[in-house]
Design an enzyme around this catalytic site. Structure first.
Site, PDB file in Angstrom:
ATOM      1  CB  SER A 130      30.851  42.814  44.828  1.00  0.00           C
ATOM      2  OG  SER A 130      30.293  43.753  45.733  1.00  0.00           O
ATOM      3  CG  ASP A 156      30.710  39.819  40.889  1.00  0.00           C
ATOM      4  OD1 ASP A 156      31.255  39.248  39.935  1.00  0.00           O
ATOM      5  OD2 ASP A 156      30.038  40.873  40.766  1.00  0.00           O
ATOM      6  CG  ASP A 189      38.957  39.892  37.746  1.00  0.00           C
ATOM      7  OD1 ASP A 189      39.788  39.606  36.850  1.00  0.00           O
ATOM      8  OD2 ASP A 189      38.298  40.944  37.753  1.00  0.00           O
ATOM      9  CD  GLU A 192      37.036  39.396  33.748  1.00  0.00           C
ATOM     10  OE1 GLU A 192      36.308  39.244  34.732  1.00  0.00           O
ATOM     11  OE2 GLU A 192      37.128  40.465  33.132  1.00  0.00           O
ATOM     12  N   GLY A 251      29.004  49.078  35.257  1.00  0.00           N
ATOM     13  CA  GLY A 251      28.447  50.388  35.596  1.00  0.00           C
ATOM     14  C   GLY A 251      27.252  50.795  34.752  1.00  0.00           C
ATOM     15  CB  SER A 289      23.066  46.642  33.690  1.00  0.00           C
ATOM     16  OG  SER A 289      22.985  45.974  34.938  1.00  0.00           O
ATOM     17  CB  ILE A 309      21.806  41.812  35.669  1.00  0.00           C
ATOM     18  CG1 ILE A 309      21.870  41.254  34.239  1.00  0.00           C
ATOM     19  CG2 ILE A 309      20.922  43.055  35.738  1.00  0.00           C
ATOM     20  CD1 ILE A 309      20.560  40.696  33.715  1.00  0.00           C
ATOM     21  CG  ASP A 310      25.282  45.271  40.906  1.00  0.00           C
ATOM     22  OD1 ASP A 310      24.220  45.525  41.521  1.00  0.00           O
ATOM     23  OD2 ASP A 310      26.400  45.473  41.405  1.00  0.00           O
ATOM     24  CB  SER A 311      24.115  48.908  36.556  1.00  0.00           C
ATOM     25  OG  SER A 311      25.495  48.941  36.836  1.00  0.00           O
TER      26      SER A 311
HETATM   27 ZN   LIG Z   1      32.034  42.008  36.865  1.00  0.00          ZN
END
Ligand SMILES: [Zn+2]
Length: 332
Positions: free
Chosen positions: A56, A93, A115, A147, A192, A237, A278-280
Site C-alpha cells: 500500500s 494497492d 484507485d 475500481e 479495516g 478480512s 486480506i490485510d486486517s
Molecule cells: Zn482496498
C-alpha cells in the site's frame, strides 16, 4: 528502471485466466516487513498457491519502495529455496495518482491498482486509462486494476465514511474505455477490522455481531455485463473472533470488531472474483500473538521471541485462507 521479470515476478494476466476457469481466487496479502513476507511465502509454498504480494502507499512510506521491491525479489528466491517455485506478483494497492503507479512500474512492480473511485466517473475513466496506457506499453506488460464503487472503512491512507455499491450499468463502458485488466467492485465488503456499525448488524445468541450479507445480486449483474472478466474484492478480512478475544484477553481493546464471513468469500471465489484482498486478519493474528508473549513472558525482550510466534501464526492463517477460503491451494 527495473522490469519485474528481472526480479522473477509475474503479472496477473495468466493467473487470473486460470483462476477464472478453475473457480478460485488468488490471495492478495499485504506486507510491510520481513516476517509478514516470510509467512506469506511459507504458507503459499506449503499449499502450492500462487500469490499476490501487495504494497500500500502506507507500506511504501513505512518500509521504502526499494526495500519492498528487493524483498519481493527475495521472496522469489526464498520460495525456490523452500523447494517450490510459485508464481509471485508484486502489486501496488490503492495507487492514487498516475505518478505513484509510474514510479512503482519503473521500480519493478508487475501489477498496479489505480484507485480513481473517489473521483467523478469521467475523471476515474481518464486517470485509469492513462495508467493502463503506460503500464501496457512497457516492454514487459504490467497489469492494472481499476475500481468502480466505493468501499467504506479505513485502510492506511484510504478512508471513506460511506460506501456506495458498484453500478453494474457502468462496468462495460469503464472496462472498454480504460482497458483495465481487472476491476475492483463494491458489493458490501469494507476496509479495516470494524467493517460495519453495530446497528447495521444483528447479534447471535453469544452477542457476537453478524454482518449484513454481501450483495451477490450486484456481483451476478456485473458478471452478466462483462462475462469472464476478472473481478477483485477489497476489504475481505473475516476478523476471526478468536484473535479479537485473544487480543482483548491480553490487554487490547477492539470494540465492535466484525468482518466478512469466510463462507461468503468462498462463494465469491467460485465466481468471477479472481483476487481477494486480506490485510486486517494478518494484523490481528500478529498482534494477538505478540500481546500473548508480552503478557505471559514479561521478561522477554528479544524481538525474535515475539515476532517468531507471530510469524508462525500468520503462516497458519494464510495456509488456512488458501485451502479453505480462496481455493488457491494446489493451483501453483
Ligand atoms: Zn482496498
Amino acid at each position: 528502471m527495473t522490469s519485474y521479470k528481472d526480479l522473477g515476478l509475474v503479472n496477473t494476466k495468466d493467473l487470473f485466466k486460470k483462476a477464472m476457469s478453475g473457480k478460485y481466487a488468488l490471495p492478495a496479502y499485504n506486507f510491510n516487513n520481513m516476517e509478514q513476507m516470510q509467512a506469506i511465502i511459507q504458507a503459499c509454498v506449503e499449499t502450492k498457491s500462487p500469490v499476490i504480494l501487495q504494497v500500500s502507499a502506507g507500506a511504501r512510506k513505512y518500509a521504502n519502495q526499494n526495500i519492498l521491491k528487493n524483498m519481493a525479489r527475495g521472496a522469489v528466491e526464498y520460495a525456490h529455496e523452500l523447494g517450490y517455485d510459485i508464481p509471485i506478483v508484486l502489486h501496488l494497492d490503492h495507487g492514487d495518482s498516475f505518478e505513484i503507479c509510474k514510479d512503482c512500474i519503473e521500480t519493478g512492480f508487475s501489477s498496479v491498482m489505480i484507485d480513481g473511485s473517489h473521483f467523478p466517473y469521467d475523471e476515474n475513466v481518464a486517470l485509469t486509462k492513462k495508467v493502463c496506457e503506460f503500464a501496457h506499453s512497457q516492454k514487459d506488460y504490467v497489469t492494472v486494476e481499476g475500481e468502480l464503487g466505493v468501499l467504506a472503512g479505513v485502510e492506511d491512507d484510504v478512508s471513506a465514511e460511506h460506501s456506495h455499491y458498484t453500478q453494474p450499468s457502468e462496468v462495460i463502458d469503464f472496462v472498454g474505455k480504460t482497458k483495465v485488466d481487472s476491476l475492483a467492485i463494491s458489493i458490501g465488503t469494507s476496509h479495516g477490522r470494524a467493517k460495519f456499525k453495530p446497528e447495521q448488524c444483528t447479534r447471535n445468541a453469544d452477542g457476537i455481531l453478524i454482518p449484513p450479507p454481501l450483495r451477490f445480486d450486484i456481483l451476478e449483474e456485473v458478471e452478466k455485463q462483462i462475462p469472464g472478466f476478472p473481478i477483485v474484492l477489497h476489504g475481505s478480512s473475516s476478523v476471526p473472533i478468536e484473535y479479537v478475544h485473544m487480543i482483548e484477553k491480553y490487554g487490547g481493546k477492539l470494540t465492535d470488531s466484525v468482518g466478512i464471513p469466510e463462507e461468503q468469500l468462498r462463494k465469491a471465489a467460485k465466481s468471477a472474483v479472481c483476487k481477494i484482498n486480506i490485510d486486517s486478519d494478518g494484523r490481528l493474528a500478529m498482534t494477538a500473538l505478540i500481546r500473548k508473549v508480552f503478557i505471559e513472558k514479561p521478561d522477554e525482550f528479544d524481538p525474535r521471541k515475539y515476532l517468531g510466534p507471530a510469524r508462525d501464526e500468520l503462516k497458519k492463517l494464510y495456509a488456512h485462507k488458501n485451502q479453505n477460503v480462496l481455493g488457491s491451494a494446489g493451483q501453483a
